[in-house]
Design a protein around this motif. Structure first.
Motif, PDB file in Angstrom:
ATOM      1  N   ARG A  96       0.824  -1.200   0.000  1.00 30.59           N
ATOM      2  CA  ARG A  96       0.000   0.000   0.000  1.00 30.59           C
ATOM      3  C   ARG A  96       0.863   1.257   0.000  1.00 30.59           C
ATOM      4  N   ALA A  99       2.350   1.871  -3.529  1.00 33.51           N
ATOM      5  CA  ALA A  99       1.399   2.089  -4.620  1.00 33.51           C
ATOM      6  C   ALA A  99       1.372   3.520  -5.160  1.00 33.51           C
ATOM      7  N   LEU A 113      -5.196  -4.056  -4.820  1.00 36.95           N
ATOM      8  CA  LEU A 113      -4.777  -3.070  -3.818  1.00 36.95           C
ATOM      9  C   LEU A 113      -5.914  -2.747  -2.859  1.00 36.95           C
ATOM     10  N   THR A 114      -7.118  -2.614  -3.403  1.00 35.57           N
ATOM     11  CA  THR A 114      -8.271  -2.327  -2.555  1.00 35.57           C
ATOM     12  C   THR A 114      -8.502  -3.457  -1.550  1.00 35.57           C
ATOM     13  N   LEU A 116      -6.357  -5.238  -0.106  1.00 26.52           N
ATOM     14  CA  LEU A 116      -5.361  -5.284   0.960  1.00 26.52           C
ATOM     15  C   LEU A 116      -5.871  -4.632   2.241  1.00 26.52           C
ATOM     16  N   ALA A 117      -6.789  -3.666   2.131  1.00 26.24           N
ATOM     17  CA  ALA A 117      -7.326  -3.014   3.328  1.00 26.24           C
ATOM     18  C   ALA A 117      -8.046  -4.019   4.223  1.00 26.24           C
ATOM     19  N   PRO A 125      -7.195   2.542   3.552  1.00 26.50           N
ATOM     20  CA  PRO A 125      -6.082   1.873   2.878  1.00 26.50           C
ATOM     21  C   PRO A 125      -4.720   2.248   3.446  1.00 26.50           C
ATOM     22  N   THR A 126      -4.645   3.286   4.276  1.00 24.29           N
ATOM     23  CA  THR A 126      -3.359   3.693   4.844  1.00 24.29           C
ATOM     24  C   THR A 126      -3.147   3.136   6.248  1.00 24.29           C
TER      25      THR A 126
END
Length: 403
Positions: A96, A99, A113-114, A116-117, A125-126
Motif C-alpha cells: 500500500r 502504490a 490493492l483495494t 489489501l485493506a 487503505p493507509t
C-alpha cells in the motif's frame, strides 16, 4: 577502554541509519540461519532511526517483485503460504505504501490493492496494525525481505489492450462498459443467492440463469468486438487465480474445466499455488465468478457428505475428501464440456474460432513449455461416489443454443 567505546560510538553515529540497515541486510538476508536473523534484527531494534530507511528498502523490494512479474495478490498469497500472519500484514502495508509511487496498472491491479485493506480489518487503505516490540517486528521484516529477495521471475501479465472507443452511448444510451458492469452485477447476485440458499431447486434455477447470462455476455462481447472497428484491436489478457491447498490438484482440474468451457485456457503453477488463465476480458471475469461459485458449492456439499457419513457411523478421512473433490472436478468438467459443445449459429463460428486462435497464441507465447499432470490416485470409493453425485447436483446449466 573509555576511548575505545567512544570511538565505536562515533563510528556508529557516522554510519547513519542507511549503514545500519546495510549491515543488518548483509548479516541476515543472505543466510538462512536463525542466528543471522537475530543478529540483524538486534541491529535494527537498537536503532529507531533505521525505521524509515528500512521501510523505504521494503518498498524497493516490492517494486522489484513487480518488475519480475509478480502482482499484489501473488505476493500476499506466497507470504501467507511461506510465513505467518504478521508477515502478511507487513507485506500488505509495504504494498500500500509503494502504490502511490507506482504507475497505473489496470483495474485488476487496483482491485487487488483495494483488497489489501481487508487484511488490516479497516476500510482505510493507509491503516496499519499495531506493531509488536521492536525486535519481533525487525525479525518479521527481515524474514519477509528474505522471501521477497528470492522471488523468481514470473510470466508478466499485461492488462488486455482496450481500444479508445466510447464508454457510453449517445443521448444517455448505456455504452459497452456500463452494460457489461450491469450484466456482471446480475451474475454475481444470482450466484451469491445460489450459494446461500438451502433449497436445491431454487439454487438450480438461480445458477441456470447465471450461466445463461454468462454465455450471452461472452457472445455479445465477441460479436461487438468483431463488428465494431473501435474495438477491433481487443486482445486476450491473462490473470492469476489462487489454487490453494488442501486438495489443490482437484481444484486446478476444476479451474481448467471452467476456463475451457468459457473460451479460456489455464496453466497451473503448483509451487506458487495459482493458475494463470488466458482469455478475453469478459471471459476471464466469468471464469473467476463461476470457479469461485463451484468451489463454494463443492465445500458445502463435502461438509454435508461428511456429516452424513459420520451419522452413519463411518469415519471420514483425508482420502475421502480428496476422492470427493477429485470426482467433483471430473464430473463438473464433463458437464461443462457438454455445455461448451452446444451448437452455435454459423455466423458465430468464425468469430469464436478467431478468438480461440488468439487465446492459444497468447498462451503459447507466455508458456512455450508446459507439462501435463495426472490426478493422484483416488482410493476412497465412497468419496468418489459422493463427489460425483454432488457434481451432478452442482448448478452448471447447459447453455441454450445461441442464435
Amino acid at each position: 577502554m573509555s576511548s575505545t567505546k567512544n570511538s565505536d560510538r562515533a563510528t556508529g553515529d557516522a554510519e547513519g541509519p542507511a549503514g545500519t540497515v546495510d549491515r543488518a541486510f548483509r548479516t541476515a538476508l543472505y543466510a538462512d540461519s536463525d542466528t543471522a536473523l537475530d543478529t540483524g534484527a538486534s541491529l535494527l531494534a537498537a536503532d529507531p532511526a533505521t525505521d524509515a530507511e528500512l521501510a523505504r528498502r521494503g518498498e524497493e523490494f516490492v517494486a522489484a517483485a513487480w518488475r519480475r512479474g509478480w502482482q499484489p495478490a501473488d505476493v500476499v498469497r506466497i507470504v501467507r503460504r511461506e510465513l505467518d500472519d504478521v508477515h502478511v500484514h507487513v507485506a500488505a502495508a509495504l504494498i500500500r505504501a509503494q502504490a502511490p509511487n507506482d504507475r497505473p496498472r489496470g483495474h485488476r491491479w487496483t482491485a487487488q490493492l483495494t483488497g489489501l485493506a481487508e487484511l488490516a480489518g479497516t476500510d482505510d487503505p493507509t491503516a496499519t496494525p499495531p506493531r509488536p516490540d521492536r525486535f519481533t517486528h525487525a525479525s518479521a521484516v527481515l524474514e519477509l525481505y528474505r522471501l521477497l529477495l528470492r522471488l523468481p521471475a514470473l510470466e508478466p501479465l499485461e492488462e488486455p489492450r482496450r481500444t479508445a472507443g466510447p464508454r457510453s452511448g449517445a443521448q444517455g444510451t448505456p455504452g459497452r462498459h456500463d452494460t457489461a458492469s450491469r450484466m456482471l452485477t446480475r451474475i454475481r447476485a444470482l450466484l451469491a443467492k445460489a450459494e446461500a440458499t438451502g433449497f436445491p431447486e431454487e439454487a438450480e434455477a438461480l445458477s441456470a440463469k447465471a450461466q445463461e447470462l454468462m454465455a450471452r455476455h461472452s457472445i455479445d462481447e465477441a460479436l461487438l468486438a468483431d463488428r465494431d472497428p473501435a474495438h477491433a484491436g481487443d486482445a486476450p489478457g491473462a490473470c492469476r487465480i489462487g489454487v490453494e491447498p488442501p486438495y489443490e490438484q482437484a481444484k486446478a482440474v476444476l479451474l481448467d474445466a471452467v476456463a475451457a468451457a468459457n473460451h479460456c485456457r489455464a496453466v497451473w503453477n503448483e509451487p506458487f499455488a495459482f493458475s494463470t488463465v488466458v482469455g478475453f476480458e469478459p471471459d476471464l471475469e466469468v471464469v473467476e465468478l463461476l470457479y469461485t461459485s463451484l468451489l463454494v458449492q463443492a465445500q458445502s456439499a463435502l461438509a454435508k457428505a461428511e456429516a452424513a457419513q459420520r451419522a452413519g457411523g463411518r469415519k471420514r478421512t483425508k482420502t475421502f475428501r480428496q476422492s470427493f473433490l477429485a470426482a467433483y472436478a471430473h464430473r463438473v468438467g464433463s458437464r461443462l464440456r457438454e455445455a461448451a459443445a452446444t451448437p452455435v449459429s454459423e455466423d458465430l463460428l468464425p468469430v469464436l474460432a478467431s478468438r480461440e486462435v488468439a487465446v492459444t497464441d497468447r498462451l503459447d507465447r507466455m508458456f512455450p513449455q508446459t507439462t501435463t499432470t495426472r490426478l493422484r490416485s483416488v482410493s476412497d470409493e465412497a468419496g468418489w461416489t459422493e463427489g460425483a453425485q454432488a457434481a451432478d447436483r452442482a448448478q452448471v446449466a447447459s447453455r441454450r443454443p445461441l442464435e
